[in-house]
Write a protein that holds these residues in place. Structure first.
Motif, mmCIF file in Angstrom:
data_model
loop_
_atom_site.group_PDB
_atom_site.id
_atom_site.type_symbol
_atom_site.label_atom_id
_atom_site.label_comp_id
_atom_site.label_asym_id
_atom_site.label_seq_id
_atom_site.Cartn_x
_atom_site.Cartn_y
_atom_site.Cartn_z
ATOM 1 N N ARG A 1 0.814 -1.225 0.000
ATOM 2 C CA ARG A 1 0.000 0.000 0.000
ATOM 3 C C ARG A 1 0.842 1.267 0.000
ATOM 4 N N VAL A 2 2.158 1.114 0.084
ATOM 5 C CA VAL A 2 3.026 2.279 0.279
ATOM 6 C C VAL A 2 4.008 2.424 -0.867
ATOM 7 N N ARG A 3 4.233 3.674 -1.305
ATOM 8 C CA ARG A 3 5.378 3.929 -2.175
ATOM 9 C C ARG A 3 6.003 5.255 -1.761
ATOM 10 N N PHE A 4 7.249 5.451 -2.179
ATOM 11 C CA PHE A 4 7.969 6.670 -1.813
ATOM 12 C C PHE A 4 8.499 7.346 -3.069
ATOM 13 N N GLU A 5 8.479 8.677 -3.068
ATOM 14 C CA GLU A 5 8.994 9.448 -4.213
ATOM 15 C C GLU A 5 9.751 10.657 -3.711
ATOM 16 N N VAL A 6 10.757 11.066 -4.502
ATOM 17 C CA VAL A 6 11.491 12.300 -4.201
ATOM 18 C C VAL A 6 10.692 13.473 -4.775
ATOM 19 N N ARG A 7 10.302 14.410 -3.933
ATOM 20 C CA ARG A 7 9.615 15.633 -4.392
ATOM 21 C C ARG A 7 9.945 16.782 -3.458
ATOM 22 N N ASP A 8 10.220 17.927 -4.053
ATOM 23 C CA ASP A 8 10.302 19.158 -3.266
ATOM 24 C C ASP A 8 8.889 19.724 -3.207
ATOM 25 N N MET A 9 8.269 19.652 -2.068
ATOM 26 C CA MET A 9 6.860 20.030 -1.965
ATOM 27 C C MET A 9 6.642 21.538 -1.981
ATOM 28 N N THR A 10 7.732 22.306 -2.116
ATOM 29 C CA THR A 10 7.574 23.752 -2.299
ATOM 30 C C THR A 10 7.685 24.126 -3.783
ATOM 31 N N ALA A 11 7.972 23.146 -4.642
ATOM 32 C CA ALA A 11 8.187 23.447 -6.065
ATOM 33 C C ALA A 11 6.852 23.505 -6.801
ATOM 34 N N PRO A 12 6.774 24.349 -7.850
ATOM 35 C CA PRO A 12 5.546 24.367 -8.644
ATOM 36 C C PRO A 12 5.300 22.969 -9.218
ATOM 37 N N GLY B 1 6.064 17.770 11.270
ATOM 38 C CA GLY B 1 7.409 18.287 11.511
ATOM 39 C C GLY B 1 8.069 18.866 10.277
ATOM 40 N N VAL B 2 7.311 19.437 9.362
ATOM 41 C CA VAL B 2 7.895 19.974 8.139
ATOM 42 C C VAL B 2 7.699 21.493 8.052
ATOM 43 N N LEU B 3 6.482 21.964 8.329
ATOM 44 C CA LEU B 3 6.227 23.406 8.198
ATOM 45 C C LEU B 3 7.155 24.222 9.097
ATOM 46 N N HIS B 4 7.454 23.702 10.288
ATOM 47 C CA HIS B 4 8.273 24.506 11.216
ATOM 48 C C HIS B 4 9.746 24.566 10.796
ATOM 49 N N VAL B 5 10.139 23.766 9.798
ATOM 50 C CA VAL B 5 11.525 23.848 9.327
ATOM 51 C C VAL B 5 11.628 24.653 8.017
ATOM 52 N N LEU B 6 10.507 25.174 7.524
ATOM 53 C CA LEU B 6 10.516 25.931 6.265
ATOM 54 C C LEU B 6 10.445 27.432 6.531
ATOM 55 N N LEU C 1 4.414 25.559 -0.246
ATOM 56 C CA LEU C 1 3.961 24.194 0.078
ATOM 57 C C LEU C 1 2.435 24.168 0.237
ATOM 58 N N VAL C 2 1.896 25.205 0.879
ATOM 59 C CA VAL C 2 0.442 25.243 1.089
ATOM 60 C C VAL C 2 -0.295 25.301 -0.255
ATOM 61 N N GLU C 3 0.272 25.985 -1.240
ATOM 62 C CA GLU C 3 -0.346 26.009 -2.572
ATOM 63 C C GLU C 3 -0.461 24.584 -3.111
ATOM 64 N N ASN C 4 0.591 23.789 -2.883
ATOM 65 C CA ASN C 4 0.552 22.386 -3.331
ATOM 66 C C ASN C 4 -0.444 21.561 -2.506
ATOM 67 N N LEU C 5 -0.587 21.904 -1.235
ATOM 68 C CA LEU C 5 -1.581 21.186 -0.419
ATOM 69 C C LEU C 5 -2.984 21.420 -0.971
ATOM 70 N N ARG C 6 -3.217 22.660 -1.412
ATOM 71 C CA ARG C 6 -4.542 22.983 -1.973
ATOM 72 C C ARG C 6 -4.806 22.145 -3.224
ATOM 73 N N VAL C 7 -3.803 22.053 -4.091
ATOM 74 C CA VAL C 7 -3.968 21.273 -5.331
ATOM 75 C C VAL C 7 -4.179 19.804 -4.978
ATOM 76 N N LEU C 8 -3.363 19.308 -4.046
ATOM 77 C CA LEU C 8 -3.480 17.895 -3.663
ATOM 78 C C LEU C 8 -4.859 17.590 -3.085
ATOM 79 N N ALA C 9 -5.324 18.442 -2.186
ATOM 80 C CA ALA C 9 -6.583 18.154 -1.488
ATOM 81 C C ALA C 9 -7.763 18.136 -2.452
ATOM 82 N N GLY C 10 -7.721 18.998 -3.494
ATOM 83 C CA GLY C 10 -8.798 18.995 -4.484
ATOM 84 C C GLY C 10 -10.139 19.237 -3.823
#
Ligand SMILES: C[S@@+](CC[C@H](N)C(=O)[O-])C[C@H]1O[C@@H](n2cnc3c(N)ncnc32)[C@H](O)[C@@H]1O
Length: 257
Positions: free
Chosen positions: A110-121, A139-144, A152-161
Motif C-alpha cells: 500500500r506504500v510507495r515513496f517518491e522524491v519531491r520538493d513540496m515547495t516546487a511548482p 514536523g515539516v512546516l516549522h523547518v521551512l 507548500l500550502v499552494e501544493n496542499l490545496r492542489v493535492l486536497a482537491g
C-alpha cells in the motif's frame, strides 16, 4: 552554551534541500537509540492521531505523507489507509524509507515513496486522483521559511482537491534556541548526539502553532475542522521522559471551494 550553539550551527549548509539530503545521507540508524532527533521509535504519537484521522479523512482517497523522512509515519498510515505515498525533498531519505519498508512488517503493497520538493511548482502532479488526496504532514512546516510554507500550502490545496483533507502536526516550542536545546537535554557539559547532529547539519527550526497556521492557512480559504495541543515525541536522549516530549500543535483543514 550560546557560543557553542552558534559555532555548531554555522556549519549547516545554507541551501535547505542540500542540508536535508546531506543529513539523511549520514544517517545509519533510526528509532529509539538511533541518530534521528524527531524519531521516538514508537507508534504512541501516531496512535494519538489515529481517531482524528479516521474521523476526518476520506478513506477512498490516497494519503500523501509530505516530508516523510525515513517513512515511519508513512508505514503507520498504511495500517489504516489503503494507499499511502511518502514524498521527501531528500533522495537519501527516500532510499532509506524504501529500505526500511522492505524489512518492516505490515502492508508494504500500500506504500510507495517518491522524491519531491513540496515547495516546487507542480509538486502535486500525479499524487492525487481526480477527487484529490489527503495529506499528512508532521514536523515539516516549522523547518521551512515563510515563503516556502506558502509555496507548500499552494501544493496542499492542489493535492486536497474537492474531497481531500490536510492533517498537520508540528512542534510549537515557545522559547529561544537555548531554551529549546536545553529542553531536549543539552547542558553546558554536553549535547546528546542526535541533537548535536541536527544543530550541526540542519537549518535552525522555527515553531508552528495557531498564529503561524492562520497566517499561512487562513480561515477565508481553509476551513479549520479541528485543532489543539499535542506532544511531539522525539528520540529519548536523557533519563527524563518529559525531555523527549516537545510541545506541539495539530490541525485538520480542508480548502474552501
Ligand atoms: C523534521 S523531519 C520530519 C520527517 C517525518 N515527517 C517524521 O515526522 O518523521 C522534516 C522532513 O521534511 C523534509 N523536507 C524538508 N523540506 C522539504 C521540502 N521542501 N519538500 C519535501 N520534504 C521536505 C526533510 O527532508 C525531512 O525529512
Amino acid at each position: 552554551m550560546i557560543p557553542k550553539l552558534a559555532r555548531l550551527s554555522r556549519s549547516a549548509p545554507k541551501d535547505r534541500p542540500l542540508a536535508w539530503d546531506k543529513y539523511w545521507a549520514g544517517i545509519t540508524a533510526t528509532g529509539a537509540g538511533g541518530e534521528v532527533l524527531w524519531d521516538s521509535g514508537r507508534d504512541h504519537e501516531f496512535l494519538g492521531y489515529r481517531d482524528v484521522l479516521l474521523r476526518h479523512l476520506d478513506h477512498d482517497l490516497p494519503v500523501v505523507d509530505a516530508g516523510c523522512g525515513h517513512g515511519s509515519f508513512t508505514r503507520a498510515l498504511a495500517g489504516i489507509f489503503r494507499e499511502v505515498v511518502g514524498v521527501d525533498v531528500s533522495a537519501h531519505a527516500v532510499s532509506r524509507a524504501r529500505a526500511e519498508l522492505e524489512t518492516a512488517d505490515g502492508p508494504a503493497g500500500r506504500v510507495r515513496f517518491e522524491v519531491r520538493d513540496m515547495t516546487a511548482p507542480d509538486a502535486a502532479l500525479g499524487l492525487a486522483d481526480e477527487r484529490g488526496a489527503n495529506v499528512f504532514i508532521r514536523g515539516v512546516l516549522h523547518v521551512l521559511s515563510p515563503a516556502d510554507q506558502a509555496a507548500l500550502v499552494e501544493n496542499l490545496r492542489v493535492l486536497a482537491g474537492s474531497r481531500g483533507t490536510v492533517f498537520l502536526a508540528e512542534t510549537n516550542f515557545q522559547g529561544n534556541p537555548v531554551d529549546y536545546v536545553s529542553h531536549l537535554g543539552a547542558t553546558t557539559k554536553g549535547i546528546p548526539g542526535p541533537l548535536e547532529r541536527a544543530i550541526r547539519e540542519l537549518p535552525m527550526p522555527g515553531h508552528f502553532g495557531p498564529a503561524e497556521r492562520s497566517a499561512v492557512l487562513p480561515e477565508e480559504t481553509w476551513e479549520l475542522l479541528e485543532d489543539g495541543a499535542v506532544a511531539i515525541e522525539t528520540n529519548p536522549m536523557t533519563d527524563v521522559a518529559e525531555q523527549s516530549l516537545v510541545p506541539g500543535y495539530y490541525a485538520v483543514l480542508r480548502p474552501r471551494p
